[in-house]
Design a protein around this motif. Structure first.
Motif, PDB file in Angstrom:
ATOM      1  N   CYS A  52       0.843  -1.198   0.000  1.00 47.60           N
ATOM      2  CA  CYS A  52       0.000   0.000   0.000  1.00 47.60           C
ATOM      3  C   CYS A  52       0.885   1.257   0.000  1.00 47.60           C
ATOM      4  O   CYS A  52       1.883   1.324   0.705  1.00 47.60           O
ATOM      5  N   CYS A  60      -5.143   0.923   2.373  1.00 44.22           N
ATOM      6  CA  CYS A  60      -6.169   1.958   2.213  1.00 44.22           C
ATOM      7  C   CYS A  60      -7.268   1.505   1.251  1.00 44.22           C
ATOM      8  O   CYS A  60      -8.397   1.952   1.339  1.00 44.22           O
ATOM      9  N   CYS A  63      -5.350   3.527  -3.079  1.00 41.11           N
ATOM     10  CA  CYS A  63      -4.182   3.918  -3.871  1.00 41.11           C
ATOM     11  C   CYS A  63      -4.078   2.992  -5.083  1.00 41.11           C
ATOM     12  O   CYS A  63      -4.735   1.960  -5.150  1.00 41.11           O
ATOM     13  N   CYS A  66      -3.127  -0.621  -4.210  1.00 44.64           N
ATOM     14  CA  CYS A  66      -4.238  -1.360  -3.594  1.00 44.64           C
ATOM     15  C   CYS A  66      -5.284  -1.755  -4.638  1.00 44.64           C
ATOM     16  O   CYS A  66      -5.786  -2.883  -4.631  1.00 44.64           O
TER      17      CYS A  66
HETATM   18 ZN    ZN Z   1      -3.347   1.573  -0.557  1.00 40.62          ZN
END
Ligand code: ZN
Length: 366
Positions: A52, A60, A63, A66
């Protein structure tokens, strides 16, 4: 978003988060536990958290890193695309030359049992040596993000001969790579492999947690969440894919065999039922055994007295109670031992028809 979304097995989640925070991540993890318990979901979350761009020890979900890993959440279409790209008529050599690798992020690979159907022999889906060789090479590449991750789903399908190749990666682990092996049973993997992995066994999720989880889902509407949670065996994934009507029919067939055996019906009739059950696909045949266990547990429960306790087959309570009147707990214990024998035979690949027949024959009320 983040690990908070994961249902159950909080101790495992905390241990994984601790590793990521301290940046002491082992080179091989082994997740074991029943189908649908969340092994794959947690491996995918771990891969997100390891790379991440915003968080350490969690992820999160927003992003770009992710989001790319998140595409692995539903791998079905990616697997189909991989197979189509390789070509429908792949022969054995092509399957090894073009290993099936699912990659939505440069540092995260998903390896699944290759479902290719070769004409001879008709092989079950398995992790192939070509896939392992690719992992062996790629494990030593420098990550573009922080860590390279290789999720091996169905790690227990690799041939034990091929596992030696795999052992080499585990023996000289690259510093910035982690392999996550997923398997239902730890003993289905070679001990030499098992002992080189940090192992986490996933426990069933409590029924009330599954029920709440089903009720809160907005993407799928689950009818009868309370019953589904009870039938799921503590597996959120099983709960989500459970077809109540189909499950009812299936369990009734299994129960019928118990009823026939207890009633002392003719072997000809009993064996007609075992033949029907033995015809199940491999996956649901394993399920036959667990359904037998669930009925024996219920019979033990009703033998403690009427109207008490939680049944694993609450929608068949009347039938279970009526069968319970014809057997005592000694019978249940004897039947459980016979079932253990059947399960052991199946694990050693001894004919399921023969195994079921002798299991059924052992069930008569003496
Ligand atoms: Zn992330």
């Amino acid at each position: 978003m983040g690990f908070g979304e994961f249902l159950g097995n909080e101790r495992i989640v905390r241990a994984l988060q601790g590793m990521l925070r301290r940046e002491r991540v082992p080179s091989a993890l082994l997740f074991t536990g029943p189908r649908g318990i969340g092994k794959y979901a947690l491996a995918r979350m771990f891969a997100q958290a390891a790379n991440c761009e915003r968080l350490r020890g969690d992820f999160c979900g927003e992003c770009s890193s992710c989001l790319r890993v998140a595409r692995l959440a539903n791998p079905g279409k990616l697997i189909e695309a991989g197979l189509t790209e390789r070509g429908e008529s792949a022969d054995a050599a092509a399957v090894e030359r073009t290993p099936l690798i699912i990659e939505t992020h440069p540092d995260v690979w998903l390896i699944v049992p290759d479902p290719v159907r070769l004409r001879t022999p008709v092989a079950r889906p398995m992790i192939r040596v070509g896939q392992l060789r690719a992992v062996q090479r790629a494990a030593y590449f420098q990550p573009q993000g922080r860590r390279r991750l290789f999720i091996l789903d169905g790690a227990d399908t690799m041939r034990w001969d091929d596992a030696d190749l795999f052992l080499k990666i585990l023996e000289e682990p690259p510093e910035s790579s982690t392999l996550i092996l997923l398997a239902q049973r730890p003993d289905s993997l070679q001990p030499t492999i098992r002992s080189r992995c940090l192992q986490f066994h996933f426990a069933p999720v409590p029924v009330d947690q599954i029920e709440t989880f089903l009720k809160r889902r907005t993407d799928v509407k689950v009818a009868k969440p309370e019953l589904v949670a009870q039938l799921s065996g503590g597996s959120p994934g099983a709960a989500l894919s459970l077809d109540v009507a189909e499950s009812f029919r299936f369990r009734k067939t299994v129960l019928r065999l118990l009823e026939q055996a207890v009633a002392g019906e003719k072997y000809g009739d009993i064996f007609a039922s075992t033949t029907q059950l033995a015809k199940q696909e491999k996956e649901s045949f394993e399920n036959v055994v667990s359904v037998f266990y669930s009925f024996l547990a219920d019979l033990l429960e009703v033998s403690q007295g009427p109207q008490k306790g939680f049944l694993r087959n609450p929608d068949l309570r009347r039938e279970v109670e009526s069968l319970g009147e014809k057997v005592n707990w000694e019978w249940v214990l004897r039947a459980t031992r016979s079932l253990d024998t059947l399960e052991g035979r199946l694990r050693r690949n001894i004919g399921r028809q023969l195994g079921l027949d002798s299991f059924a024959a052992s069930l008569g009320v003496r």
